[in-house]
Design an enzyme around this catalytic site. Structure first.
Site, PDB file in Angstrom:
ATOM      1  N   SER A  75      40.711  38.648  14.769  1.00 10.71           N
ATOM      2  CA  SER A  75      41.197  39.385  13.597  1.00 10.71           C
ATOM      3  C   SER A  75      41.750  38.452  12.518  1.00 10.71           C
ATOM      4  CB  SER A  75      42.271  40.385  14.014  1.00 10.71           C
ATOM      5  OG  SER A  75      41.788  41.209  15.047  1.00 10.71           O
TER       6      SER A  75
HETATM    7  N1  SAM Z   1      42.817  40.110  19.963  1.00  7.55           N
HETATM    8  C1  SAM Z   1      41.599  39.391  19.822  1.00  7.55           C
HETATM    9  C2  SAM Z   1      41.813  37.971  19.375  1.00  7.55           C
HETATM   10  O1  SAM Z   1      42.946  37.557  19.147  1.00  7.55           O
HETATM   11  O2  SAM Z   1      40.805  37.261  19.267  1.00  7.55           O
HETATM   12  C3  SAM Z   1      40.622  40.079  18.898  1.00  7.55           C
HETATM   13  C4  SAM Z   1      40.220  41.369  19.405  1.00  7.55           C
HETATM   14  S1  SAM Z   1      38.708  42.007  18.832  1.00  7.55           S
HETATM   15  C5  SAM Z   1      39.151  42.604  17.277  1.00  7.55           C
HETATM   16  C6  SAM Z   1      38.678  43.434  19.910  1.00  7.55           C
HETATM   17  C7  SAM Z   1      38.428  43.092  21.347  1.00  7.55           C
HETATM   18  O3  SAM Z   1      38.639  44.265  22.124  1.00  7.55           O
HETATM   19  C8  SAM Z   1      37.008  42.653  21.625  1.00  7.55           C
HETATM   20  O4  SAM Z   1      36.999  41.421  22.277  1.00  7.55           O
HETATM   21  C9  SAM Z   1      36.462  43.763  22.512  1.00  7.55           C
HETATM   22  O5  SAM Z   1      35.516  43.323  23.444  1.00  7.55           O
HETATM   23  C10 SAM Z   1      37.732  44.260  23.172  1.00  7.55           C
HETATM   24  N2  SAM Z   1      37.660  45.627  23.712  1.00  7.55           N
HETATM   25  C11 SAM Z   1      37.021  46.708  23.197  1.00  7.55           C
HETATM   26  N3  SAM Z   1      37.212  47.779  23.985  1.00  7.55           N
HETATM   27  C12 SAM Z   1      38.005  47.366  25.019  1.00  7.55           C
HETATM   28  C13 SAM Z   1      38.543  48.024  26.152  1.00  7.55           C
HETATM   29  N4  SAM Z   1      38.317  49.316  26.417  1.00  7.55           N
HETATM   30  N5  SAM Z   1      39.323  47.299  26.995  1.00  7.55           N
HETATM   31  C14 SAM Z   1      39.551  45.982  26.772  1.00  7.55           C
HETATM   32  N6  SAM Z   1      39.053  45.317  25.718  1.00  7.55           N
HETATM   33  C15 SAM Z   1      38.292  45.996  24.851  1.00  7.55           C
END
Ligand code: SAM
Length: 261
Positions: free
Chosen positions: A106
């Site tokens: 993000s």
């Molecule tokens: N926080 C992260 C970082 O600092 O790089 C960025 C997050 S990215 C915007 C969203 C993440 O949520 C993705 O890696 C995605 O695979 C994960 N995600 C989506 N649905 C999810 C779920 N149900 N449980 C865990 N992770 C999930």
């Protein structure tokens, strides 16, 4: 130079023993070391600039991040170590960046605002849903006692765990799975940060929040902008919650284990 007429020096004979090739490789090593040192200094300056211009100052339509400990965490965590090599020159720009598998790290401001909203404190236990690159977890790890983070895409979770270990973040625990259900074995949490967009606040996460705990989550249509909401849990049972609308955001969707979004 004639070695017989050359004045005796305690250093020169040792250099000669090393040979020209070894001496050159020593120089190459020294140069690489100096460049690396300079790079770290350049990255430190870039982080300082990022904190000053993107996080700590008021910009049109966005609130500055004021928590000095949160700002300090952003000065310390090397964001360029959380992106692919070809994206390193862009690591401190004011935008999200791709991390593979259709996911993103993000925008720094959003990571900072979400971190500030959950009011992290030294003794706290934090849960993150959506490990991605591991950057948000690294920021939290500098502010709380323990971080638990769940990633649904296994290769991202594995890479993030390895990266966090290599960088020395010892208080971060990474798990692969569906974060919708939280991490009940490690609950309750003082704070929960959901970094993917859901269409409702997952009830298991509210359950796993301590009384007085804070949860931030983007709510809304995953293919449009969503609203970032702050959920605060009171002390009078599981239904004692307050929901505050914070601002418009745009996140990738929270994926469910069954494959739906
Ligand atoms: N926080 C992260 C970082 O600092 O790089 C960025 C997050 S990215 C915007 C969203 C993440 O949520 C993705 O890696 C995605 O695979 C994960 N995600 C989506 N649905 C999810 C779920 N149900 N449980 C865990 N992770 C999930």
């Amino acid at each position: 130079m004639n070695p017989i007429t050359e004045p005796r020096s305690p250093i020169l004979p040792r250099w000669r023993k090393l040979g020209t090739r070894s001496a050159l490789s020593l120089l190459t090593l020294a140069a690489a070391f100096l460049f690396a040192k300079n790079d770290e200094e350049s990255f430190r300056k870039l982080r300082e600039e990022m904190v000053r211009t993107q996080l700590a100052s008021w910009r049109f339509g966005v609130d500055a991040v004021r928590d000095s400990l949160v700002l300090e965490a952003f000065r310390q965590v090397p964001r360029h170590r959380f992106v692919a090599e070809e994206l390193v020159p862009h690591a401190y720009e004011d935008r999200p960046l791709p991390i593979g598998y259709g996911q993103t790290i993000s925008q720094p401001y959003i990571v900072a605002k979400m971190t500030e909203l959950v009011e992290p404190r030294k003794g706290h236990r934090a849960l993150e849903i959506g490990t991605g690159s591991g950057y948000q977890a690294a920021i939290l790890s500098r502010l709380v006692a323990d971080v638990y983070t769940i990633e649904i895409i296994e290769p991202l979770g594995v890479t993030a765990r390895e990266r966090l270990t290599a960088l020395g973040y010892k208080n971060v625990n990474v798990r692969t799975g569906d974060g919708y259900y939280g991490w009940p074995e490690k609950a309750p949490f003082d704070s929960i940060v959901v970094t993917a967009a859901a269409n409702h606040v997952p009830p298991p996460l509210i359950e796993q929040l301590k009384p007085g705990g804070r949860l931030v989550v983007p709510i809304g249509n995953p293919f449009q902008t969503q609203r970032l909401v702050l959920v605060t849990k009171g002390g009078k049972g599981p239904r004692d919650i307050r929901v505050q609308d914070i601002m418009a955001v745009r996140f990738v969707p929270l994926i469910s284990e069954s494959g739906g979004k």
